[in-house]
Enzyme design. Structure first.
Site: not given
Length: 155
Positions: A18, A42, A91
């Site tokens: 990050h 979450k 990614r």
């Protein structure tokens, strides 16, 4: 006109991956607002207030970087902070598929809000918040994965 970008995420925790996106983003944007979003699906592992503090500290309170938390649609919050851009790190192709859909919807919600994808630096691509959380929960030293002193995670 200032080029302001909003970098949203749960950042639980904020990783070196990050931080790399923010540092590289500062080469493109005048200001970056790091937004720690609330996700009702979450349960946070690291306290939100602690994460705001360690992110600010990771950038030595750089005036070009703001850290906020929010509980609303990302596109609306970005607009509230005057951001014309969202920054997202990718990614792999799985990240792209997911982020591409969200980017299209965000543009419909806020006209003109562009998403800029930055490809994760290869050496940081294996790092994810979920992996760091799991390692930390088993007592593994995660200092190679976060851009702030490890004791901050243990306090």
């Amino acid at each position: 006109m200032k080029r302001i970008a909003f970098f949203p995420g749960s950042f639980d925790p904020f990783t070196k991956g990050h931080a790399d996106i923010v540092e590289r983003g500062l080469k493109v944007f005048d200001e970056i607002v790091i937004g720690i979003g609330y996700n009702p699906a979450k349960k946070r592992y690291f306290p939100l207030e602690m994460m705001v503090g360690v992110i600010k500290g990771a950038f030595n309170n750089d005036e070009r970087i703001k850290v906020v938390n929010y509980n609303d649609l990302t596109a609306k919050v970005a607009k509230d902070y005057g951001a014309q851009f969202l920054i997202r790190g990718l990614r792999n192709t799985t990240d792209f598929e997911y982020e591409n859909t969200i980017a299209q919807v965000n543009r419909q919600i806020v006209d003109g809000l562009e998403t800029v994808f930055l490809i994760t630096s290869p050496e940081l691509a294996p790092i994810s918040s979920s992996i760091v959380r799991e390692l930390h929960s088993f007592g593994v030293d995660v200092s190679n994965y976060v851009p702030y002193p490890l004791e901050k995670l243990n306090s």
